[in-house]
Enzyme design. Structure first.
Site, PDB file in Angstrom:
ATOM      1  CG  HIS A 136      -1.999 -34.226 -12.414  1.00  0.00           C
ATOM      2  ND1 HIS A 136      -0.632 -34.148 -12.566  1.00  0.00           N
ATOM      3  CD2 HIS A 136      -2.422 -32.942 -12.311  1.00  0.00           C
ATOM      4  CE1 HIS A 136      -0.257 -32.894 -12.558  1.00  0.00           C
ATOM      5  NE2 HIS A 136      -1.303 -32.136 -12.423  1.00  0.00           N
ATOM      6  CD  GLU A 189      -2.184 -33.016 -15.762  1.00  0.00           C
ATOM      7  OE1 GLU A 189      -3.281 -32.597 -15.349  1.00  0.00           O
ATOM      8  OE2 GLU A 189      -1.147 -32.324 -15.743  1.00  0.00           O
ATOM      9  NE  ARG A 236      -3.942 -33.046  -5.135  1.00  0.00           N
ATOM     10  CZ  ARG A 236      -3.075 -32.234  -5.727  1.00  0.00           C
ATOM     11  NH1 ARG A 236      -2.147 -32.730  -6.537  1.00  0.00           N
ATOM     12  NH2 ARG A 236      -3.126 -30.929  -5.542  1.00  0.00           N
ATOM     13  NE  ARG A 279       4.818 -31.576  -6.824  1.00  0.00           N
ATOM     14  CZ  ARG A 279       3.771 -30.791  -7.003  1.00  0.00           C
ATOM     15  NH1 ARG A 279       2.940 -31.007  -8.010  1.00  0.00           N
ATOM     16  NH2 ARG A 279       3.527 -29.797  -6.179  1.00  0.00           N
ATOM     17  CG  ASP A 327      -0.706 -25.218 -16.497  1.00  0.00           C
ATOM     18  OD1 ASP A 327      -0.661 -24.744 -15.341  1.00  0.00           O
ATOM     19  OD2 ASP A 327      -1.496 -26.123 -16.844  1.00  0.00           O
TER      20      ASP A 327
HETATM   21  O1  TA6 Z   1      -2.270 -30.072 -14.312  1.00  0.00           O
HETATM   22  C1  TA6 Z   1      -1.509 -28.896 -14.325  1.00  0.00           C
HETATM   23  C2  TA6 Z   1      -1.679 -28.188 -12.989  1.00  0.00           C
HETATM   24  O2  TA6 Z   1      -3.016 -27.767 -12.814  1.00  0.00           O
HETATM   25  C3  TA6 Z   1      -0.692 -27.030 -12.939  1.00  0.00           C
HETATM   26  O3  TA6 Z   1      -1.359 -25.782 -13.054  1.00  0.00           O
HETATM   27  C4  TA6 Z   1       0.019 -27.213 -11.594  1.00  0.00           C
HETATM   28  O4  TA6 Z   1      -0.696 -26.558 -10.566  1.00  0.00           O
HETATM   29  C5  TA6 Z   1      -0.031 -28.739 -11.466  1.00  0.00           C
HETATM   30  O5  TA6 Z   1      -1.355 -29.062 -11.898  1.00  0.00           O
HETATM   31  C6  TA6 Z   1       0.344 -29.298 -10.122  1.00  0.00           C
HETATM   32  O6  TA6 Z   1      -0.639 -28.993  -9.187  1.00  0.00           O
HETATM   33  P1  TA6 Z   1      -0.415 -29.501  -7.650  1.00  0.00           P
HETATM   34  O7  TA6 Z   1      -1.672 -29.077  -6.931  1.00  0.00           O
HETATM   35  O8  TA6 Z   1      -0.265 -30.995  -7.700  1.00  0.00           O
HETATM   36  O9  TA6 Z   1       0.838 -28.828  -7.181  1.00  0.00           O
END
Ligand code: TA6
Length: 279
Positions: free
Chosen positions: A154, A255, A84, A59, A198
């Site tokens: 991301h 991102e 990933r 994370r 978001d």
């Molecule tokens: O990039 C934004 C997003 O798509 C959010 O909607 C949220 O889901 C975030 O990515 C994190 O996603 P993850 O799958 O890493 O928990």
């Protein structure tokens, strides 16, 4: 200098160090999760509650979202693709100068990937560590069919406090709001944050800048006209794996992506290169 390291639970990562900066890249996901320049604080954010174990994306840092961004039409497939949580290999490392090095990690199509996605590929992450951080995601279609692709670097950025910062560079840009699924235009020159955000912006002209009280982070990109801006805020943060209760206060995702209208189709034998440069 490159050092291969293993955590007590067997989680493998690479440490890159030179006169300008230090970085750490997990072999799982080619996940760059630490970058710090000498005498500064890190330019990538990682949750203090993140796990570092195979099968779970870290994370923070720069998750590689590939070969699709977001949810797949098939709900059984993982959000943001499988790159990933796949185990990549170290392809090469070179110390270009005393202040810049390049490390390349590789993921190739295999029986496991074909179960999820019926295309042949070589995927490389090329990381240049120096006074700036240059990350390039290179998709080579080694098959005979056109390959549909949406991807993103991301990136999680550290901020002093989310209420202190604003994001510059998205004035008059259209965006898809992932919260209410609407399409809007941002009229303001500066985007500030006071709730869950978001958004998938299009027609983006890089660089964007995160203006914080103590520093400004510049985010440049190549071959992307799409920026995703995300902060989970209080409720969503509390629900997310790997997040501490207060995590939302000190992070902001900006991102570099090819998503939605900026998604691509890679012809057989063609190479698509998405890159971001952080400074
Ligand atoms: O990039 C934004 C997003 O798509 C959010 O909607 C949220 O889901 C975030 O990515 C994190 O996603 P993850 O799958 O890493 O928990």
């Amino acid at each position: 200098m490159l050092t291969c390291k293993v955590m007590e639970n067997g989680f493998e990562y690479l440490e890159v160090a030179n006169k300008a900066a230090t970085a750490r890249i997990a072999l799982q996901g080619a996940h760059l999760y630490h970058y710090v320049r000498r005498t500064e604080t890190p330019l990538l954010w990682v949750s203090g509650c993140s796990r570092f174990e195979n099968g779970t994306a870290i994370r923070g840092g720069i998750p590689v979202c590939w070969p699709w961004f977001g949810m797949h039409d098939n709900p059984e497939l993982p959000q943001h693709g499988f790159a990933r949580t796949s185990l990549w290999t170290l392809e090469s490392h070179s110390d270009i100068t005393s202040e810049q090095s390049e490390t390349v990690l590789l993921l190739r199509s295999c029986d496991a990937s074909r179960q999820l996605w019926p295309f042949e590929f070589e995927l490389r992450l090329r990381v240049r560590v120096g006074i700036a951080l240059e990350v390039t995601l290179e998709t080579l279609n080694t098959g005979t069919q056109p390959m549909p692709l949406s991807d993103a670097l991301h990136t999680y950025f550290p901020v002093s406090s989310i209420e202190n910062v604003h994001l510059e560079g998205l004035q008059n840009k259209p965006y898809f709001d992932n919260l209410d699924k609407g399409i809007y235009h941002q009229h303001e020159a500066l985007l500030s944050f006071g709730a869950e955000t978001d958004r998938v912006y299009q027609e983006v002209i890089w660089p964007l800048r995160i203006a914080d009280t103590m520093r400004t982070i510049t985010i440049d990109a190549q071959n992307s006209s799409c920026a995703v801006v995300w902060n989970p805020w209080i409720e969503k943060c509390a629900q997310m794996s790997g997040m501490c209760q207060e995590s939302y206060k000190t992070m902001l995702c900006v991102e570099t992506a090819n998503a939605r209208e900026d998604a691509r189709v890679i012809a057989p034998g063609a190479l698509h290169v998405l890159s971001t440069t952080i400074s």
